[in-house]
Design a protein around this motif. Structure first.
Motif, PDB file in Angstrom:
ATOM      1  N   LEU A   1       0.825  -1.209   0.000  1.00 30.57           N
ATOM      2  CA  LEU A   1       0.000   0.000   0.000  1.00 30.57           C
ATOM      3  C   LEU A   1       0.855   1.254   0.000  1.00 30.57           C
ATOM      4  O   LEU A   1       0.672   2.149  -0.845  1.00 30.57           O
ATOM      5  CB  LEU A   1      -0.922  -0.007   1.220  1.00 30.57           C
ATOM      6  CG  LEU A   1      -1.876   1.182   1.364  1.00 30.57           C
ATOM      7  CD1 LEU A   1      -2.928   1.147   0.264  1.00 30.57           C
ATOM      8  CD2 LEU A   1      -2.554   1.157   2.734  1.00 30.57           C
ATOM      9  N   MET A   2       1.812   1.329   0.927  1.00 30.66           N
ATOM     10  CA  MET A   2       2.632   2.530   1.065  1.00 30.66           C
ATOM     11  C   MET A   2       3.672   2.638  -0.050  1.00 30.66           C
ATOM     12  O   MET A   2       3.939   3.728  -0.567  1.00 30.66           O
ATOM     13  CB  MET A   2       3.337   2.527   2.419  1.00 30.66           C
ATOM     14  CG  MET A   2       2.378   2.542   3.604  1.00 30.66           C
ATOM     15  SD  MET A   2       1.373   4.039   3.643  1.00 30.66           S
ATOM     16  CE  MET A   2       2.640   5.279   3.908  1.00 30.66           C
ATOM     17  N   GLY A   3       4.262   1.490  -0.394  1.00 29.97           N
ATOM     18  CA  GLY A   3       5.303   1.543  -1.401  1.00 29.97           C
ATOM     19  C   GLY A   3       4.795   1.441  -2.814  1.00 29.97           C
ATOM     20  O   GLY A   3       5.424   1.925  -3.756  1.00 29.97           O
ATOM     21  N   GLY A   4       3.615   0.800  -2.991  1.00 29.24           N
ATOM     22  CA  GLY A   4       3.109   0.560  -4.327  1.00 29.24           C
ATOM     23  C   GLY A   4       1.954   1.429  -4.735  1.00 29.24           C
ATOM     24  O   GLY A   4       2.068   2.296  -5.609  1.00 29.24           O
TER      25      GLY A   4
ATOM     26  N   SER B   1       7.237  11.295  -6.932  1.00 29.26           N
ATOM     27  CA  SER B   1       7.681  10.123  -6.174  1.00 29.26           C
ATOM     28  C   SER B   1       9.083   9.753  -6.598  1.00 29.26           C
ATOM     29  O   SER B   1       9.379   9.628  -7.803  1.00 29.26           O
ATOM     30  CB  SER B   1       6.736   8.940  -6.403  1.00 29.26           C
ATOM     31  OG  SER B   1       7.204   7.795  -5.743  1.00 29.26           O
ATOM     32  N   VAL B   2       9.957   9.573  -5.619  1.00 32.07           N
ATOM     33  CA  VAL B   2      11.313   9.118  -5.898  1.00 32.07           C
ATOM     34  C   VAL B   2      11.305   7.630  -6.251  1.00 32.07           C
ATOM     35  O   VAL B   2      12.104   7.158  -7.058  1.00 32.07           O
ATOM     36  CB  VAL B   2      12.227   9.385  -4.680  1.00 32.07           C
ATOM     37  CG1 VAL B   2      13.611   8.774  -4.885  1.00 32.07           C
ATOM     38  CG2 VAL B   2      12.326  10.874  -4.419  1.00 32.07           C
ATOM     39  N   VAL B   3      10.382   6.886  -5.655  1.00 30.38           N
ATOM     40  CA  VAL B   3      10.252   5.460  -5.939  1.00 30.38           C
ATOM     41  C   VAL B   3       9.698   5.301  -7.351  1.00 30.38           C
ATOM     42  O   VAL B   3       8.656   5.837  -7.696  1.00 30.38           O
ATOM     43  CB  VAL B   3       9.316   4.786  -4.917  1.00 30.38           C
ATOM     44  CG1 VAL B   3       9.188   3.302  -5.235  1.00 30.38           C
ATOM     45  CG2 VAL B   3       9.837   4.984  -3.500  1.00 30.38           C
ATOM     46  N   THR B   4      10.403   4.553  -8.180  1.00 30.93           N
ATOM     47  CA  THR B   4      10.002   4.382  -9.576  1.00 30.93           C
ATOM     48  C   THR B   4       8.989   3.249  -9.722  1.00 30.93           C
ATOM     49  O   THR B   4       8.850   2.388  -8.844  1.00 30.93           O
ATOM     50  CB  THR B   4      11.224   4.075 -10.446  1.00 30.93           C
ATOM     51  OG1 THR B   4      11.776   2.813 -10.046  1.00 30.93           O
ATOM     52  CG2 THR B   4      12.274   5.171 -10.305  1.00 30.93           C
ATOM     53  N   PHE B   5       8.319   3.253 -10.862  1.00 30.56           N
ATOM     54  CA  PHE B   5       7.335   2.217 -11.138  1.00 30.56           C
ATOM     55  C   PHE B   5       8.016   0.851 -11.284  1.00 30.56           C
ATOM     56  O   PHE B   5       7.431  -0.188 -10.956  1.00 30.56           O
ATOM     57  CB  PHE B   5       6.557   2.563 -12.418  1.00 30.56           C
ATOM     58  CG  PHE B   5       5.437   1.614 -12.715  1.00 30.56           C
ATOM     59  CD1 PHE B   5       4.371   1.462 -11.834  1.00 30.56           C
ATOM     60  CD2 PHE B   5       5.447   0.852 -13.875  1.00 30.56           C
ATOM     61  CE1 PHE B   5       3.337   0.577 -12.104  1.00 30.56           C
ATOM     62  CE2 PHE B   5       4.422  -0.031 -14.153  1.00 30.56           C
ATOM     63  CZ  PHE B   5       3.361  -0.169 -13.268  1.00 30.56           C
ATOM     64  N   THR B   6       9.249   0.854 -11.764  1.00 29.77           N
ATOM     65  CA  THR B   6      10.003  -0.401 -11.884  1.00 29.77           C
ATOM     66  C   THR B   6      10.214  -1.040 -10.516  1.00 29.77           C
ATOM     67  O   THR B   6      10.099  -2.260 -10.356  1.00 29.77           O
ATOM     68  CB  THR B   6      11.359  -0.144 -12.549  1.00 29.77           C
ATOM     69  OG1 THR B   6      11.148   0.428 -13.847  1.00 29.77           O
ATOM     70  CG2 THR B   6      12.147  -1.429 -12.689  1.00 29.77           C
TER      71      THR B   6
END
Length: 606
Positions: free
Chosen positions: A147-150, A159-164
Motif C-alpha cells: 500500500l505505502m510503497g506501491g 515520487s522518488v520510488v520508480t514504477f520499476t
C-alpha cells in the motif's frame, strides 16, 4: 530388545472420542483437536487389536465427502489416509486469488468481502483475521508495504520510488502468493473442507503450511511419510525389516534405538505388538527405525539452518538492489523523509516476500540432496565387496542376500527412498513448474533485447537480469538434480545384476563347492558359498532350489526398478528429465543466442 517409552506427553483417551463440535464451546474444541493431533510413542505394553482397513472396499458415499462439516476425530484418520500426492488446480487458483487480494490490494479489509462466503473460519485459518497470531501481523506488514510503497505511487504527484521498483516488489509478493497457493493445492478435499468449516489450532496450520516439521524431519514426519509411501506402493508393512550379514556395531545400535519415531495413537493400537520394536523376534531390524536413523544422520551433518542463512543473504541482496543502484542519484538529490520511509518499507516488504519464495526453492534442492544420501546408503547396503565411497560413509552393514524377506525389505526401502516426502515434493515441483515458465519468459525477453525488438532502461535491465539469473540458476540446479535422480535406476539395476550373476555362477558349479568341497578363488564368491552352507547346508538340490528362490526375488526387484523407471521417474510437464535432454537443451539455447548476437552485430554494422 525393546525401546524405552519416549518422553512424549500422552493425553487421555477422552480427546480420541467422537466430538460433536456444534454443542461445545470453541475453547474445548481447540483442546480436543490437540489431543487428537498429538502423537504417542508406542510401547510394548500398549494394548493391541485386530484391524482390517476397509475404506478402499466401500462404495462411494457422497454424504461422507460432500457434507458441510468434518468432525475433529476424523482429522487423525484423514492424515493417515491422505497418502496420494495429488495436485488440485482448483485449490491453487482459489487460494492464489485470496492471497493476491490480501497482499496487494485489500489487506485485512478482505474480511469484509468474504465474511459470508467462504466464511470467517477460512479467513482465520489463512491468518487474514487473528489479532493473537504473529502470522496475521506478518501478512499485514506485506500489505502495508504494498500500500505505502506501491499503491501510493499512483496517488502521489512526485515520487522518488520508480514504477520499476513497484513492479519488482509486486513480483516478490506474487511469488510468495504462488508458494502459498502451491501448499493448499496439495491438500485433500476433506482437508480444505475442514479449513472452511472450523477454526483450527496453530498445530494443524504449522504442519500443513509452514514446512517446519518437514524441514527438521520431526518424529511425526519420519513415520508419516514412510507410511504414506508404503500406501502409495501398496507394500506389506510386516515385511519392512532387515537382516544384516553382520550385526551393526553397538554404537550404531544405540543410535538406531534412540531414533525418535512417533506413531499415531490409533495406528499403533491396530498393529501387532512387535510392529514398533527395533529388533523383531526373528532378529531382523525394524525398517522404520533404520530409515529414521539415516535421515537423522543427514540432518545432523547438513543442518537446515545453513539453507536459511543462504536464503536470508539472497533475499537481502534482491531487496536492496533497487536502492543500491540509485545511490549516486540520491547523493546528488537527497530523498525526503517520506520517500526514505517508503523506500525502507519497499526493502522490508521485498525482503520478507522474497524470503518466503526463495526458501521454497532452496528446500527443494535440499530435499534432493537428502534423497541422494538415502539412495547412496541403499546402494551401499547391497555392496558385497569393499569399495571406496566417494560421496558418503557406509553407515549400515551389508544386508543378508540369502534372506528373501530381506531382499523384499530392501526393495521397499529403495522405493521409499525415491518416493520419500512426495506429498511435500509435489508442492515444490508445482512451484518450479511455474518458475520454469518465468524462466522461458526471461529467455524470450533477453532475445528481444539482443535483437533490439524492445527497448528498456538500464535500471530496469539490471533488475530483470538479477531476477532472471537467480531463477535460471535455481531451475537449472533443480533439473540437474532431477536428471541425477533418474540415473539411480541404472545404478540399482546394475548392482542387482551383479549380485544375481554371483548366485548364477555358484549354481553352475555347485557340485564342486558343496560336494567336492572346493573353495572359490574369488573372495566374494567364497563369502556367498559359506553363507549358503550356513543357511541351507550342503545338499546340492536344496542349494539349487534356494538359489532359484533368491534369483527369482532379485528378478522381481529388477522388474520393480524398471516399473519405477517408466512410471515414477522425475518429470517436468510430463517429460522425463535426463542429462542427454539437458545437454540438448543447452546446445539449442546456445545456438539460438549465438545467432541472435550475430544478427545484432550485422544489423549494427549496416
Amino acid at each position: 530388545m525393546h525401546l524405552k517409552q519416549s518422553a512424549v506427553v500422552v493425553h487421555n483417551s477422552q480427546g480420541d472420542q467422537s466430538i460433536q463440535t456444534e454443542e461445545q464451546p470453541l475453547k474445548k474444541l481447540r483442546k480436543s483437536i490437540k489431543n487428537i493431533r498429538s502423537v504417542k510413542a508406542f510401547s510394548p505394553g500398549s494394548p493391541t487389536h485386530e484391524f482390517v482397513d476397509t475404506d478402499e472396499l466401500q462404495e462411494y458415499n457422497p454424504k461422507k465427502f460432500e457434507r458441510g462439516k468434518m468432525t475433529f476425530n476424523e482429522v487423525n484418520n484423514e492424515e493417515l489416509s491422505r497418502y496420494k500426492a495429488d495436485w488440485y488446480w482448483t485449490f491453487f487458483f482459489e487460494f492464489l486469488i485470496y492471497h493476491i487480494l490480501f497482499y496487494i490490494f485489500f489487506g485485512p479489509f478482505i474480511n469484509l468481502i468474504f465474511f459470508k462466503w467462504p466464511g470467517m473460519n477460512l479467513m482465520r485459518n489463512m491468518r487474514f483475521f487473528s489479532f493473537k497470531l504473529f502470522n496475521f501481523y506478518q501478512q499485514t506488514l506485506l500489505w502495508v508495504g504494498s500500500l505505502m510503497g506501491g499503491l501510493y505511487y499512483f496517488i502521489a504527484q512526485d515520487s522518488v520510488v520508480t514504477f520499476t521498483e513497484i513492479l519488482f516488489m509486486w513480483a516478490a509478493l506474487f511469488m510468495r502468493c504462488v508458494v502459498i497457493a502451491a501448499k493448499y493445492a496439495t491438500l485433500s478435499h476433506q482437508r480444505i473442507q475442514l479449513y472452511k468449516s472450523e477454526e483450527l489450532p496453530e498445530e494443524i496450520f504449522n504442519f500443513d503450511l509452514m514446512f517446519a516439521d518437514w524441514s527438521f524431519q520431526s518424529p511425526k514426519v519420519l513415520f508419516l511419510e514412510q507410511y504414506r509411501s508404503m500406501r502409495r506402493h501398496e507394500f506389506e508393512q510386516s515385511l519392512y525389516k532387515f537382516d544384516f550379514l553382520i550385526d551393526p556395531s553397538d554404537h550404531t545400535k544405540n543410535q538406531i534405538k534412540n531414533t525418535q519415531i512417533c506413531f499415531y495413537f490409533e495406528w499403533t493400537q491396530k498393529q501387532p505388538l512387535n510392529a514398533s520394536d527395533l529388533i523383531q523376534p526373528d532378529g531382523a531390524y525394524n525398517g522404520f527405525y533404520i530409515f529414521g536413523y539415516l535421515v537423522d544422520k543427514y540432518q545432523k551433518k547438513h543442518p537446515i539452518s545453513n539453507v536459511h542463512k543462504a536464503v536470508l543473504l539472497q533475499s537481502l541482496l534482491l531487496a536492496i538492489t533497487p536502492v543500491f543502484i540509485r545511490i549516486p542519484q540520491f547523493l546528488d538529490q537527497p530523498a525526503s523523509s517520506v520517500d526514505s520511509a517508503r523506500m525502507f518499507i519497499n526493502i522490508l516488504t521485498s525482503f520478507v516476500a522474497f524470503y518466503g519464495a526463495l526458501i521454497f526453492l532452496l528446500i527443494g534442492l535440499y530435499d534432493f540432496q537428502r534423497k541422494f544420501f538415502l539412495l547412496d546408503q541403499c546402494l551401499y547396503m547391497l555392496q558385497a565387496k569393499k569399495v571406496s565411497y566417494a560421496s558418503n560413509k557406509k553407515l549400515l552393514p551389508t544386508i543378508n542376500f540369502n534372506n528373501s524377506h530381506t531382499l523384499q525389505a530392501w526393495s521397499m526401502f529403495r522405493a521409499i527412498c525415491f518416493d520419500y516426502g512426495q506429498t511435500y515434493n509435489i508442492r515444490t515441483q508445482g512451484f518450479y513448474s511455474i518458475v520454469f515458465l518465468g524462466v522461458m519468459a526471461f529467455i524470450v525477453t533477453s532475445l528481444c533485447l539482443i535483437l533490439d525488438l524492445v527497448q528498456m532502461e538500464l535500471f530496469t535491465s539490471i533488475l530483470l537480469l538479477e531476477m532472471a539469473a537467480l531463477l535460471i540458476v535455481y531451475t537449472s540446479l533443480y533439473l540437474y538434480h532431477g536428471a541425477g535422480l533418474n540415473e539411480y535406476f541404472d545404478e540399482f539395476e546394475t548392482l542387482l545384476d551383479d549380485v544375481k550373476s554371483i548366485y548364477l555362477d555358484i549354481q553352475r558349479v555347485r557340485e564342486k563347492y558343496f560336494e567336492e568341497h572346493l573353495q572359490p578363488v574369488n573372495k566374494i564368491h567364497k563369502i556367498f558359498v559359506n553363507m549358503l552352507k550356513d543357511q541351507v547346508g550342503e545338499n546340492t538340490e536344496v542349494v539349487k532350489s534356494y538359489i532359484e528362490e533368491i534369483v527369482s526375488e532379485l528378478d522381481d526387484n529388477i522388474r520393480l526398478i524398471n516399473y519405477d523407471r517408466r512410471n515414477n521417474n522425475f518429470k517436468l510437464y510430463g517429460i522425463t528429465i535426463t542429462f542427454n535432454l539437458l545437454k540438448s537443451a543447452l546446445v539449442a539455447l546456445s545456438t539460438i543466442f549465438s545467432y541472435a548476437i550475430q544478427q545484432r552485430f550485422q544489423n549494427g554494422s549496416v
